[in-house]
Design a protein around this motif. Structure first.
Motif, mmCIF file in Angstrom:
data_model
loop_
_atom_site.group_PDB
_atom_site.id
_atom_site.type_symbol
_atom_site.label_atom_id
_atom_site.label_comp_id
_atom_site.label_asym_id
_atom_site.label_seq_id
_atom_site.Cartn_x
_atom_site.Cartn_y
_atom_site.Cartn_z
ATOM 1 N N VAL A 188 86.028 59.163 5.116
ATOM 2 C CA VAL A 188 86.790 59.586 3.929
ATOM 3 C C VAL A 188 87.911 58.597 3.650
ATOM 4 O O VAL A 188 88.093 58.124 2.514
ATOM 5 N N GLU A 189 88.674 58.276 4.661
ATOM 6 C CA GLU A 189 89.838 57.413 4.483
ATOM 7 C C GLU A 189 89.432 56.008 4.031
ATOM 8 O O GLU A 189 90.026 55.442 3.099
ATOM 9 N N ALA A 192 88.036 55.983 0.379
ATOM 10 C CA ALA A 192 89.106 56.177 -0.604
ATOM 11 C C ALA A 192 89.916 54.896 -0.781
ATOM 12 O O ALA A 192 90.292 54.535 -1.906
ATOM 13 N N LYS A 193 90.172 54.185 0.305
ATOM 14 C CA LYS A 193 90.917 52.925 0.223
ATOM 15 C C LYS A 193 90.148 51.869 -0.551
ATOM 16 O O LYS A 193 90.755 50.974 -1.157
ATOM 17 N N LEU A 197 84.980 57.273 -5.036
ATOM 18 C CA LEU A 197 85.333 58.681 -5.202
ATOM 19 C C LEU A 197 84.606 59.504 -4.143
ATOM 20 O O LEU A 197 83.383 59.426 -4.014
ATOM 21 N N VAL A 198 85.363 60.294 -3.409
ATOM 22 C CA VAL A 198 84.810 61.073 -2.303
ATOM 23 C C VAL A 198 84.877 62.557 -2.622
ATOM 24 O O VAL A 198 85.934 63.087 -2.954
ATOM 25 N N LYS A 221 92.223 66.035 1.735
ATOM 26 C CA LYS A 221 93.051 65.668 0.583
ATOM 27 C C LYS A 221 94.049 64.585 0.974
ATOM 28 O O LYS A 221 94.260 63.612 0.239
ATOM 29 N N GLY A 224 92.459 61.222 1.011
ATOM 30 C CA GLY A 224 92.069 60.621 -0.252
ATOM 31 C C GLY A 224 90.852 61.202 -0.926
ATOM 32 O O GLY A 224 90.358 60.626 -1.906
ATOM 33 N N ALA A 225 90.332 62.325 -0.438
ATOM 34 C CA ALA A 225 89.187 62.955 -1.103
ATOM 35 C C ALA A 225 89.564 63.391 -2.507
ATOM 36 O O ALA A 225 90.673 63.869 -2.751
ATOM 37 N N THR A 226 88.635 63.223 -3.445
ATOM 38 C CA THR A 226 88.881 63.542 -4.847
ATOM 39 C C THR A 226 88.726 65.018 -5.139
ATOM 40 O O THR A 226 89.484 65.599 -5.919
#
Length: 458
Positions: A188-189, A192-193, A197-198, A221, A224-226
């Motif tokens: 996820v991290e 997102a970086k 879009l996750v 969240k 960075g999860a959308t």
């Protein structure tokens, strides 16, 4: 030589969420998705899962009618894109884990990008090996990745995953859960970086992770999860959870959890259909059987200009809906709230017979505003050519129980037996056709409704 796509005035896909039916609640009413089943192998075992490849009548993740090769997938995607103008997303979600079949998965995506460049591509994974493939995901322009994360605490995870298998080693119990969770959160991290879009999917399992999902949502969240998609447990036949007698959450329990997540600032997906790994069409409208590979015309030409024009018209419809929504009150009058179930095959219309519905869209209204609440799956009352007026007491009892908090049910048709059963349960069945919002507002004003039952329910 097979024809290639014709030219398009826009060479790049609209690679955001505006046309993505999973990330955008409005888009799912108009734009279609296609899942390509090229990934049969899986590297983890979930206690709720028992994958079947040839089960046309089941609608749940991990189920397909056939597994395709990348070459077959290319041919099918081209055929569907040439005919289904609203197709905006092509994804790989199984029937196993796409990254446990990485070569086939990325070969397929490369073919899709070459031959149907106007679609967004989407990948769904359990996340175990995700960190190894992020560069390839970025290179191929895969803009959306879904990771199923059911726990961030290994002590919770061990009750869900009996084992995981990575690089020739089988891990079990808490060790397996700890490894999987660490890889998922890392994925996820890092995604997102990199600007991917996750979407995080989580399955609500009563007595296992139902309370824990608040922590899961907060963590993803932060990373960075959308968007977070919490869905009810579907217990596959023959799975460990079926043997254990575990039960799915009641609709009210799922709604209460979703409300808690919303209060914490989480952006939720509420319109998930828990699709098959070979689903084609609008969400809630699986047209895979309409696009059989052996009946696909090799001479179909993908007119990208025509597809873009058609989809721009859909964009305009969505903008009109958003403008109308912006002029509405954001909060319903709870003293006048009525919950309505709608049978729909898609297109934002009441257009499905009660007996053929396998799910209902749930809305709240105060007679002026309409708010979408979520989806509820059911067992279809009719099967094939069965008599929809017949006595199917257990099925009706299950449906009325699932819809027990609803006061109106809208469908394009309904037989006498279910009509009587719903009336007896305090749910008013009305036959309507046309736009969902208009039908809901008309129905709550329907004179006989107010004589039939009390609007509010405790």
């Amino acid at each position: 030589m097979k024809p290639e796509p014709t030219s398009c005035s826009s060479n790049a896909a609209v690679d955001d969420i505006s046309r993505h039916p999973c990330y955008n609640e409005e888009a799912h009413r108009f734009f279609a998705r296609m899942h390509i089943p090229v990934a049969p192998a899986c590297n983890i075992q979930c206690n709720y899962c028992n994958r079947k490849f040839d089960c046309v009548n089941e609608s749940r993740p991990g189920v397909v009618s056939e597994v395709l090769s990348p070459e077959q997938a290319e041919r099918k995607v081209k055929g569907v894109a040439a005919q289904l103008m609203q197709l905006s997303v092509v994804g790989i979600a199984g029937p196993g884990d796409p990254l446990a079949n990485a070569d086939k998965t990325f070969d397929t995506f490369a073919r899709v990008k070459k031959h149907v460049p106007d679609v967004m591509t989407c990948l769904s994974t359990n996340g175990l090996t995700l960190y190894r493939h992020i560069d390839r995901i970025v290179e191929l322009g895969i803009g959306h990745v879904t990771i199923t994360i059911n726990a961030i605490d290994p002590d919770v995870g061990k009750e869900i995953y009996p084992w995981v298998f990575d690089e020739g080693v089988r891990y079990e119990g808490r060790e397996a859960a700890a490894l999987l969770i660490s890889r998922q959160l890392q994925g996820v991290e890092e995604l997102a970086k990199r600007g991917i879009l996750v979407k995080v999917n989580s399955i609500m399992i009563p007595g296992v992770n139902d309370e824990h999902l608040l922590e899961v949502s907060k963590k993803v969240k932060e990373l960075g999860a959308t968007i977070h998609n919490v869905t009810p447990l579907i217990i596959a036949p023959g799975s460990q959870y079926e043997k254990d007698g575990r039960k799915a959450p009641r609709p009210k329990e799922l709604i209460q959890l979703q409300e808690k997540l919303s209060e914490g600032g989480t952006k939720l997906m509420r319109h998930c259909r828990q699709c098959r790994a070979d689903a084609v069409g609008l969400l809630g409208q699986d047209r895979n059987q309409d696009f059989q590979l052996d009946k696909m015309d090799d001479d179909l030409v993908i007119d990208l200009d025509a597809r873009e024009q058609f989809q721009q018209e859909l964009d305009a419809k969505i903008r009109q809906r958003m403008i109308a929504k912006s002029n509405q009150r954001s909060i319903l009058d709870e003293n006048k709230r009525t919950r309505v179930a709608v049978a729909s095959r898609g297109g934002d219309k009441v257009n499905q017979h009660f007996g053929h519905a396998t799910e209902f869209m749930i809305y709240d209204t105060d007679g002026t505003e309409v708010k979408f609440i979520g989806m509820r799956k059911i067992q279809a009352y009719c099967h094939g050519t069965a008599d929809c007026n017949g006595e199917k007491g257990e099925t009706l009892q299950e449906i009325t129980s699932i819809l027990s908090d609803c006061r109106i049910l809208l469908s394009s048709g309904i037989g006498d037996a279910p009509r009587m059963a719903l009336n007896k349960a305090g749910i008013l069945p009305l036959v309507r056709k046309g736009g969902i919002q208009e039908a809901i507002l008309e129905s709550v004003k329907y004179g006989s409704y107010f004589e039939h039952i009390n609007i509010s329910k405790g």
